[in-house]
Motif scaffolding. Sequence first.
Motif, PDB file in Angstrom:
ATOM      1  N   LEU A  10      47.520  48.052  86.639  1.00  0.00           N
ATOM      2  CA  LEU A  10      48.816  48.111  85.959  1.00  0.00           C
ATOM      3  C   LEU A  10      49.900  47.320  86.670  1.00  0.00           C
ATOM      4  O   LEU A  10      50.582  46.516  86.039  1.00  0.00           O
ATOM      5  N   PRO A  11      50.081  47.511  87.986  1.00  0.00           N
ATOM      6  CA  PRO A  11      51.140  46.761  88.633  1.00  0.00           C
ATOM      7  C   PRO A  11      50.927  45.259  88.562  1.00  0.00           C
ATOM      8  O   PRO A  11      51.884  44.501  88.639  1.00  0.00           O
ATOM      9  N   ALA A  12      49.682  44.835  88.431  1.00  0.00           N
ATOM     10  CA  ALA A  12      49.396  43.420  88.439  1.00  0.00           C
ATOM     11  C   ALA A  12      50.004  42.690  87.262  1.00  0.00           C
ATOM     12  O   ALA A  12      50.578  41.630  87.419  1.00  0.00           O
ATOM     13  N   PHE A  13      49.866  43.250  86.040  1.00  0.00           N
ATOM     14  CA  PHE A  13      50.506  42.548  84.931  1.00  0.00           C
ATOM     15  C   PHE A  13      50.995  43.441  83.810  1.00  0.00           C
ATOM     16  O   PHE A  13      51.980  43.123  83.157  1.00  0.00           O
ATOM     17  N   ARG A  14      50.385  44.595  83.586  1.00  0.00           N
ATOM     18  CA  ARG A  14      50.858  45.431  82.466  1.00  0.00           C
ATOM     19  C   ARG A  14      52.264  45.955  82.736  1.00  0.00           C
ATOM     20  O   ARG A  14      53.123  45.919  81.865  1.00  0.00           O
ATOM     21  N   LEU A  15      52.455  46.485  83.938  1.00  0.00           N
ATOM     22  CA  LEU A  15      53.774  46.991  84.282  1.00  0.00           C
ATOM     23  C   LEU A  15      54.785  45.861  84.289  1.00  0.00           C
ATOM     24  O   LEU A  15      55.920  46.012  83.842  1.00  0.00           O
ATOM     25  N   LEU A  16      54.362  44.700  84.770  1.00  0.00           N
ATOM     26  CA  LEU A  16      55.236  43.527  84.781  1.00  0.00           C
ATOM     27  C   LEU A  16      55.682  43.159  83.371  1.00  0.00           C
ATOM     28  O   LEU A  16      56.868  42.966  83.104  1.00  0.00           O
ATOM     29  N   LEU A  17      54.725  43.067  82.444  1.00  0.00           N
ATOM     30  CA  LEU A  17      55.058  42.702  81.068  1.00  0.00           C
ATOM     31  C   LEU A  17      55.936  43.756  80.414  1.00  0.00           C
ATOM     32  O   LEU A  17      56.875  43.436  79.688  1.00  0.00           O
ATOM     33  N   ALA A  18      55.625  45.014  80.692  1.00  0.00           N
ATOM     34  CA  ALA A  18      56.392  46.098  80.083  1.00  0.00           C
ATOM     35  C   ALA A  18      57.834  46.078  80.561  1.00  0.00           C
ATOM     36  O   ALA A  18      58.773  46.217  79.778  1.00  0.00           O
ATOM     37  N   ILE A  19      58.012  45.885  81.866  1.00  0.00           N
ATOM     38  CA  ILE A  19      59.374  45.847  82.405  1.00  0.00           C
ATOM     39  C   ILE A  19      60.104  44.609  81.914  1.00  0.00           C
ATOM     40  O   ILE A  19      61.277  44.645  81.560  1.00  0.00           O
ATOM     41  N   GLY A  20      59.391  43.482  81.879  1.00  0.00           N
ATOM     42  CA  GLY A  20      60.023  42.250  81.408  1.00  0.00           C
ATOM     43  C   GLY A  20      60.576  42.402  80.004  1.00  0.00           C
ATOM     44  O   GLY A  20      61.653  41.919  79.676  1.00  0.00           O
ATOM     45  N   ARG A 107      57.003  36.689  89.422  1.00  0.00           N
ATOM     46  CA  ARG A 107      56.247  36.426  88.194  1.00  0.00           C
ATOM     47  C   ARG A 107      57.121  36.546  86.955  1.00  0.00           C
ATOM     48  O   ARG A 107      56.803  35.986  85.911  1.00  0.00           O
ATOM     49  N   MET A 108      58.212  37.295  87.073  1.00  0.00           N
ATOM     50  CA  MET A 108      59.165  37.394  85.962  1.00  0.00           C
ATOM     51  C   MET A 108      60.177  36.252  85.995  1.00  0.00           C
ATOM     52  O   MET A 108      61.066  36.170  85.166  1.00  0.00           O
ATOM     53  N   ARG A 109      60.021  35.372  87.033  1.00  0.00           N
ATOM     54  CA  ARG A 109      60.901  34.213  87.223  1.00  0.00           C
ATOM     55  C   ARG A 109      62.352  34.622  87.484  1.00  0.00           C
ATOM     56  O   ARG A 109      63.299  33.994  87.005  1.00  0.00           O
ATOM     57  N   ILE A 110      62.504  35.711  88.240  1.00  0.00           N
ATOM     58  CA  ILE A 110      63.823  36.138  88.692  1.00  0.00           C
ATOM     59  C   ILE A 110      63.706  36.508  90.165  1.00  0.00           C
ATOM     60  O   ILE A 110      62.601  36.613  90.703  1.00  0.00           O
ATOM     61  N   THR A 111      64.831  36.695  90.834  1.00  0.00           N
ATOM     62  CA  THR A 111      64.804  37.091  92.237  1.00  0.00           C
ATOM     63  C   THR A 111      64.665  38.610  92.329  1.00  0.00           C
ATOM     64  O   THR A 111      64.974  39.326  91.367  1.00  0.00           O
ATOM     65  N   PRO A 112      64.235  39.112  93.495  1.00  0.00           N
ATOM     66  CA  PRO A 112      64.173  40.568  93.675  1.00  0.00           C
ATOM     67  C   PRO A 112      65.528  41.238  93.446  1.00  0.00           C
ATOM     68  O   PRO A 112      65.595  42.334  92.882  1.00  0.00           O
TER      69      PRO A 112
END
Length: 316
Positions: A10-20, A107-112
């Motif tokens: 999940l943290p690898a891409f599902r959570l990323l996509l969901a948050i994005g 990966r979301m192309r933004i800074t932390p």
Amino acid sequence: MRATIMTTPLPAFRLLLAIGAGLILTALPAPSRAQNIVVMVNGDPITDFDIEQRSKLDQLTTQKTPSRQEVINELIDDKVKIKEGKKYGVDPGVSDINQSYDGMAQRMRITPDQLTKSLESKGVRPETLKSRMRSEMVWTSLVRGRYKEKLLVGERDVAQAVQAQAGEKLQVEGTEYKMQPIVLIVPRGSTPAFLDTRKKEAESYRARVASCEEANSLFRSTPNATIRDSVTKTTAELPEALRKVLDDTPIGHLTAPEMTKNGIEMVVLCSRKPTMIDTPKKREIREKMYTEKYEKTQKAYLDELRKAAMIEYRNR
């Protein structure tokens, strides 16, 4: 009823996509700071504030409103997973969590900092996301580590499943690339002039190198530069853009320099040869079979841990 726990990567891409997707939603109200204890899990408290925060994060990632009990169950599971992880020495530190958080932002192309501000604008503390990331990192490591053999998917089983679907092919022609990544180190805060100098150095190296042997000899003795061990990838494992770059690069030569957070990176292409690779259908079926095994195994594991846990509800 307990909520379904997504414990594949999940943290690898599902959570990323969901948050994005979720970060474009309308801002949520500021969180209450109530610290009333709702549940004790093995002596570790879950408060109203924890529940409120996770609810908002779940809303952000799923665009659905979970029930209070679903959120409580998620938090209980997190506590149980973290405790089990510590038992086996699986306990990611602050730097590990921060690195994962920074990687998500990248990966979301933004800074932390931008990710943090976006979360806070929705009433979610970054620590809430990091806590969820931590439990998933621990759980994935535990399940894959303890049940490695049980999760193996046999090639014969995959082949039979593929051929059962209208006689699909198992493999097609592809390309195998052997390469070595190279990094010219650029310290943080370097001036534009220094960066420009390093770029010119990279181009000069490109003109000089004509084989992997030359690249190893050169970069293993060059200050502030490193050449990594060779890696082998097939067509199926590389994105189309990178495949095109490698197809256009002469054997033994370097790819064009690219600026990354590590410095100026290039790749020396050691070999490129035809090979047989799994078809997309075969990869899809193998992944599906693995996921089914993983879900069944992790559910049984988590159920076992929950039964043994000391869970005390308060003020329900």
